[in-house]
Scaffold this active site. Structure first.
Site, PDB file in Angstrom:
ATOM      1  N   GLY A  21       0.803  -1.211   0.000  1.00 21.39           N
ATOM      2  CA  GLY A  21       0.000   0.000   0.000  1.00 21.39           C
ATOM      3  C   GLY A  21       0.836   1.261   0.000  1.00 21.39           C
ATOM      4  O   GLY A  21       2.043   1.238  -0.265  1.00 21.39           O
ATOM      5  N   ARG A  26       2.103   3.145   2.345  1.00 22.71           N
ATOM      6  CA  ARG A  26       3.312   3.152   3.175  1.00 22.71           C
ATOM      7  C   ARG A  26       4.415   2.338   2.529  1.00 22.71           C
ATOM      8  O   ARG A  26       5.576   2.747   2.513  1.00 22.71           O
ATOM      9  CB  ARG A  26       3.019   2.616   4.581  1.00 22.71           C
ATOM     10  CG  ARG A  26       4.226   2.796   5.527  1.00 22.71           C
ATOM     11  CD  ARG A  26       3.957   2.229   6.910  1.00 22.71           C
ATOM     12  NE  ARG A  26       4.996   2.634   7.850  1.00 22.71           N
ATOM     13  CZ  ARG A  26       6.155   2.012   8.036  1.00 22.71           C
ATOM     14  NH1 ARG A  26       6.450   0.932   7.315  1.00 22.71           N
ATOM     15  NH2 ARG A  26       7.023   2.455   8.921  1.00 22.71           N
ATOM     16  N   CYS A  27       4.067   1.181   1.969  1.00 23.68           N
ATOM     17  CA  CYS A  27       5.063   0.337   1.312  1.00 23.68           C
ATOM     18  C   CYS A  27       5.744   1.069   0.158  1.00 23.68           C
ATOM     19  O   CYS A  27       6.920   0.841  -0.127  1.00 23.68           O
ATOM     20  CB  CYS A  27       4.414  -0.933   0.765  1.00 23.68           C
ATOM     21  SG  CYS A  27       3.774  -2.063   2.015  1.00 23.68           S
ATOM     22  N   MET A  28       4.994   1.926  -0.529  1.00 22.83           N
ATOM     23  CA  MET A  28       5.507   2.575  -1.742  1.00 22.83           C
ATOM     24  C   MET A  28       6.290   3.853  -1.453  1.00 22.83           C
ATOM     25  O   MET A  28       6.687   4.546  -2.397  1.00 22.83           O
ATOM     26  CB  MET A  28       4.350   2.899  -2.688  1.00 22.83           C
ATOM     27  CG  MET A  28       3.657   1.686  -3.256  1.00 22.83           C
ATOM     28  SD  MET A  28       2.491   2.106  -4.569  1.00 22.83           S
ATOM     29  CE  MET A  28       1.329   3.140  -3.675  1.00 22.83           C
TER      30      MET A  28
END
Length: 411
Positions: free
Chosen positions: A395, A397-399
């Site tokens: 999502g 945050r991951c990106m």
């Protein structure tokens, strides 16, 4: 100051992204499992969604920088460093044949534009691009032009994982899967050689260390408290080593590391897929972890390199409130009390929010149940399109890799 990340919610000032490129188009069904994908995103739409993501942050006053630009700036000004980087990249790309390594180096070294070179390294190199023969008769007959000599690196748009900012330092990670380990080379060369970071950034973990750890498992709860997930992709051994190095740094303010033991399954993958902070006293949470979660408090020992570790019997709410010096915290359940919605939206990263400032988050629009619950709890929700980016199982945050956040002023 090169890096300043002492919370998950301080107003975001600078963030690093990678705009997905041809590495996604080089995914094919037979390689999906090996390259850690469940499906093949449509690149054009994925890029449009990613541009919207960057645009949302710019609209909030965030400076957006790109990994591909930073590494290109490093290689552009230093021919010797460029040669070294290419050779190391080839070596770690599992190219065994010595002659093929030489052919690859010659091919890549002829690319004069540094940005073009970086994007080619990210997207992979096929045998037919080299236009050479190995002079090994059986190999030449068997190998097709479409086979990759250097694999693409399609997970790169998840910039959170290869390294993690901790206070004013970084954990340059050893990725769990061999498929992703070359990703950390980009971070290594940027952090060690780019003028914005070189000589200014303590390393609390290095990619050469033997134990797996990934940035999605590392949450900065405050300037004094770090949370790290023991997960499918981060080991307890790595957390011990990270803790020893942080506590050995006299400039670090961190006094406590919370190790949260979550189920080691792909659906949960990292701590930030099941828990992220969205406000001073609010967290998103996937309810599926609450019945199994074990929490350990790690502090500096009495002797050099020694750690004090104790398991706590307190609930997650109590632990978070205590370490954040709050009376209580609210855990906002992904999908609410609907088990089907909870599991569906957690799979699509409903708990993986990127906090822009206290009480304001970027989320995927597809997780409408969780997004409404966030609004009902007073959180400002900035939605982004996610039909293609979400196929990579990560999502907002991951990106994103926050590089600078404002310091928190407790309300």
């Amino acid at each position: 100051m090169a890096i300043q990340v002492k919370s998950e919610i301080g107003k975001l000032r600078q963030v690093m992204l990678h705009r997905p490129d041809k590495e996604l188009e080089h995914l094919v069904p037979d390689d999906l499992e090996r390259l850690l994908f469940d499906d093949i995103p449509y690149l054009k739409t994925a890029q449009n969604e990613h541009d919207l993501f960057a645009g949302i942050m710019r609209g909030q006053g965030v400076e957006v920088v790109y990994l591909e630009d930073l590494i290109a700036e490093v290689l552009k000004e230093n021919r010797e460093l460029k040669d070294q980087f290419i050779r190391q990249f080839i070596e770690e790309g599992n190219v065994v044949d010595e002659r093929m390594r030489d052919y690859l180096f010659a091919y890549l070294n002829e690319i004069q534009d540094a940005k073009e070179l970086v994007l080619k390294l990210m997207s992979g190199v096929r045998a037919g691009e080299l236009k050479v023969r190995t002079k090994r008769p059986l190999v030449d007959l068997i190998k097709t032009d479409n086979q990759f000599i250097l694999d693409p690196i399609p997970n790169l748009y998840f910039t959170r994982d290869p390294f993690a900012c901790i206070g004013n330092g970084v954990s340059l990670n050893r990725m769990y899967s061999r498929t992703r380990r070359r990703e950390t080379l980009f971070g290594k060369y940027v952090l060690e050689n780019h003028p914005n970071f070189a000589g200014q950034t303590p390393f609390y973990y290095k990619r050469e260390f033997p134990y797996a750890i990934e940035g999605g498992d590392i949450l900065n709860l405050s300037n004094q408290v770090l949370a790290v997930g023991i997960s499918q992709r981060t080991t307890a051994e790595a957390i011990e080593l990270l803790a020893q190095n942080i506590f050995a740094d006299e400039t670090s303010e961190i006094e406590t590391i919370l190790a949260l033991d979550i189920p080691a399954i792909r659906a949960f993958m990292h701590l930030d897929t099941v828990c992220t902070q969205v406000d001073y006293d609010k967290f998103t949470i996937h309810p599926g972890i609450l019945g199994t979660l074990r929490i350990f408090e790690i502090r500096k020992g009495d002797k050099k390199g020694e750690l004090k570790v104790a398991e706590t019997n307190s609930s997650l709410e109590e632990v978070l409130a205590s370490h954040l010096k709050l009376d209580s915290v609210t855990l906002i359940q992904c999908g609410g009390k609907d088990r089907i919605a909870s599991e569906r939206e957690q799979w699509n990263d409903g708990s993986n929010t990127l906090c822009i400032e206290p009480g304001k988050v970027v989320v995927y629009d597809r997780n409408y149940v969780t997004n409404q619950i966030l609004r009902d709890n007073g959180v400002i929700v900035l939605e982004m399109a996610s039909s293609e980016l979400s196929r990579g199982r990560g999502g907002p945050r991951c990106m994103s890799m926050p590089l600078v956040r404002e310091l928190i002023i407790t309300p």
